[in-house]
Design a protein around this motif. Structure first.
Motif, PDB file in Angstrom:
ATOM      1  N   TYR A 168       1.136  -1.250   0.246  1.00 46.79           N
ATOM      2  CA  TYR A 168      -0.221  -0.089  -0.169  1.00 46.79           C
ATOM      3  C   TYR A 168       0.977   1.308   0.350  1.00 46.79           C
ATOM      4  N   ASN A 169       1.854   1.344  -1.098  1.00 37.82           N
ATOM      5  CA  ASN A 169       2.935   2.195  -0.498  1.00 37.82           C
ATOM      6  C   ASN A 169       3.119   2.912   0.233  1.00 37.82           C
ATOM      7  N   LEU A 170       3.156   1.740   1.614  1.00 41.08           N
ATOM      8  CA  LEU A 170       3.781   2.379   3.466  1.00 41.08           C
ATOM      9  C   LEU A 170       5.174   1.591   2.947  1.00 41.08           C
ATOM     10  N   ALA A 171       5.317   0.132   2.535  1.00 40.24           N
ATOM     11  CA  ALA A 171       6.584  -0.623   2.164  1.00 40.24           C
ATOM     12  C   ALA A 171       7.348  -0.881   1.076  1.00 40.24           C
ATOM     13  N   TYR A 229       3.235  13.947   7.781  1.00 40.66           N
ATOM     14  CA  TYR A 229       4.513  13.352   8.125  1.00 40.66           C
ATOM     15  C   TYR A 229       4.996  12.355   8.929  1.00 40.66           C
ATOM     16  N   LEU A 230       3.459  12.037   9.597  1.00 43.98           N
ATOM     17  CA  LEU A 230       3.742  10.708  10.192  1.00 43.98           C
ATOM     18  C   LEU A 230       3.249   9.011   8.990  1.00 43.98           C
ATOM     19  N   SER A 231       3.161   9.895   8.264  1.00 42.85           N
ATOM     20  CA  SER A 231       3.109   9.011   7.221  1.00 42.85           C
ATOM     21  C   SER A 231       4.231   8.284   6.999  1.00 42.85           C
ATOM     22  N   THR A 232       5.065   9.437   6.509  1.00 43.12           N
ATOM     23  CA  THR A 232       6.305   9.305   6.128  1.00 43.12           C
ATOM     24  C   THR A 232       7.274   9.137   7.224  1.00 43.12           C
ATOM     25  N   LEU A 233       7.110   8.712   8.333  1.00 43.86           N
ATOM     26  CA  LEU A 233       7.437   8.282   9.305  1.00 43.86           C
ATOM     27  C   LEU A 233       7.136   6.481   9.247  1.00 43.86           C
ATOM     28  N   LEU A 234       5.673   6.576   8.652  1.00 45.50           N
ATOM     29  CA  LEU A 234       5.440   4.591   8.648  1.00 45.50           C
ATOM     30  C   LEU A 234       6.436   3.947   7.840  1.00 45.50           C
TER      31      LEU A 234
END
Length: 175
Positions: free
Chosen positions: A29-32, A140-145
């Protein structure tokens, strides 16, 4: 010396090909997103001159940038990883090990040292990569995740690759 260069060239081609062909399209999901190509920089010989190390790190990042259609994002992250590598070797290795031309691999350095080397270096690489890529403090929380999940994914892949290569090497040499 020639065999070390050829082996590292083969490793470069194999890991870049894996990154571009297989792992470019793998994600959660574009996170990892995994980036196991950084193993190229981790496994360069310990006593490589700093200028050559920075040059190879920049070339590695630029090669990945060419396939990802990004402008210097991976190159900047790889140069930061090279800087971390120099710092980590200076504070964790004794003088004799720093002057050797040994590869800092799992079989040579031990699992505790290698895991901390890979984990901290991957986090440094991903922090620079995602901050340069997003270049914004919105979400920014999405970037950190993304940094956290991608780092975990990359560390697991690098350890899996290292275990597979280490096991195969020990079977060939031991039996």
């Amino acid at each position: 010396m020639g065999s070390v260069v050829l082996f590292n060239l083969f490793r470069f081609v194999a890991l870049i090909a894996l990154q571009v062909v297989l792992f470019k399209n793998v994600g959660y999901y574009n996170l990892a997103t995994p980036f196991p190509y950084i193993l190229i920089i981790f496994l360069l010989p310990i006593n490589i001159p700093n200028f050559i190390l920075f040059l190879l790190a920049f070339a590695t990042g630029l090669t990945v940038d060419a396939f990802y259609d990004s402008i210097g994002v991976h190159a900047a992250a790889c140069v930061a990883l090279a800087w971390f590598r120099i710092f980590f070797h200076k504070i964790t290795l004794d003088v004799d090990a720093q002057n050797s031309f040994e590869t800092p691999a799992l079989g040579n350095m031990g699992s505790k040292w290698f895991l901390s080397y890979i984990a901290i270096g991957t986090v440094v690489h991903h922090i620079v990569l995602f901050h340069v890529e997003y270049f914004s403090f919105s979400n920014y929380l999405s970037t950190l995740l993304s940094i956290l999940l991608s780092s975990i994914f990359t560390i697991l892949l690098i350890m899996l690759i290292s275990l597979l290569v280490y096991r195969r090497k020990s079977r060939l040499l031991g039996n």
